[in-house]
Design an enzyme around this catalytic site. Structure first.
Site, PDB file in Angstrom:
ATOM      1  N   LYS A  67       0.843  -1.189   0.000  1.00  0.00           N
ATOM      2  CA  LYS A  67       0.000   0.000   0.000  1.00  0.00           C
ATOM      3  C   LYS A  67       0.876   1.235   0.000  1.00  0.00           C
ATOM      4  CE  LYS A  67      -1.354   2.301   3.468  1.00  0.00           C
ATOM      5  NZ  LYS A  67      -1.448   3.727   3.722  1.00  0.00           N
ATOM      6  N   LEU A  89      -5.106   6.865  -2.229  1.00  0.00           N
ATOM      7  CA  LEU A  89      -5.044   8.294  -2.526  1.00  0.00           C
ATOM      8  C   LEU A  89      -6.363   9.019  -2.309  1.00  0.00           C
ATOM      9  CD1 LEU A  89      -2.808   8.166  -5.709  1.00  0.00           C
ATOM     10  CD2 LEU A  89      -2.141   8.470  -3.319  1.00  0.00           C
ATOM     11  N   LYS A  90      -7.430   8.266  -2.082  1.00  0.00           N
ATOM     12  CA  LYS A  90      -8.730   8.854  -1.766  1.00  0.00           C
ATOM     13  C   LYS A  90      -9.101   9.978  -2.734  1.00  0.00           C
ATOM     14  CE  LYS A  90      -7.672   7.870   3.009  1.00  0.00           C
ATOM     15  NZ  LYS A  90      -6.238   7.657   2.847  1.00  0.00           N
ATOM     16  N   ILE A 102     -14.279  16.960  -8.632  1.00  0.00           N
ATOM     17  CA  ILE A 102     -15.368  16.900  -9.594  1.00  0.00           C
ATOM     18  C   ILE A 102     -15.146  15.675 -10.478  1.00  0.00           C
ATOM     19  CG2 ILE A 102     -15.832  19.373  -9.533  1.00  0.00           C
ATOM     20  CD1 ILE A 102     -14.278  19.622 -12.165  1.00  0.00           C
TER      21      ILE A 102
END
Length: 132
Positions: A35, A63-64, A68
């Site tokens: 990870k 990285l979440k 948009i």
């Protein structure tokens, strides 16, 4: 049955690529899944992640992504080219419900790596438990 070396995801929460390389070398063939989060990603870890994937290891990019829909879509395209196995994505409700570009980004990741049976997305939950 899943081999023991494939059951464990080692978090490379380290400050540099050199430190991550040393950890991967130390673990050798005992681990095949890593990870990479913000700390390492922003210290040159994205190229390192690509190298891990090319060497046959699995990579979870934590990285979440959240922006948009079009921006997430383009980011996911780039991550798919890196060869990541997992990616965290946070989507806006409107995007999720409406099937916008964020939803298309999810489908892009799912089909980016057919030899791996598709990449998986770990969907995050809002604090109130409502899915994004």
């Amino acid at each position: 049955m899943i081999a023991p070396r494939d059951r464990l995801i080692v978090a490379l929460d380290l400050p540099s690529v050199a430190a991550a390389e040393a950890m991967v070398a130390r673990l050798g063939d005992a681990v095949s899944f890593y990870k990479i989060g913000y700390q390492l990603a922003f210290a040159g870890g994205l190229s390192f992640a690509e190298g891990l994937a090319r060497s046959g290891r699995q990579v979870f990019l934590d990285l979440k992504l959240h922006d948009i829909g079009n921006t997430v879509h383009k980011g996911v395209e780039s991550v798919a080219r890196l060869g990541a196995t997992f990616l965290t994505v946070q989507r806006l409700s409107a995007d999720h419900e409406g099937g916008g570009r964020g939803a298309r980004a999810v489908r892009l990741v799912e089909f980016a790596h057919p030899r791996r049976h598709g990449a998986d997305l770990l969907r995050r939950r809002r604090p109130r438990g409502r899915r994004l």
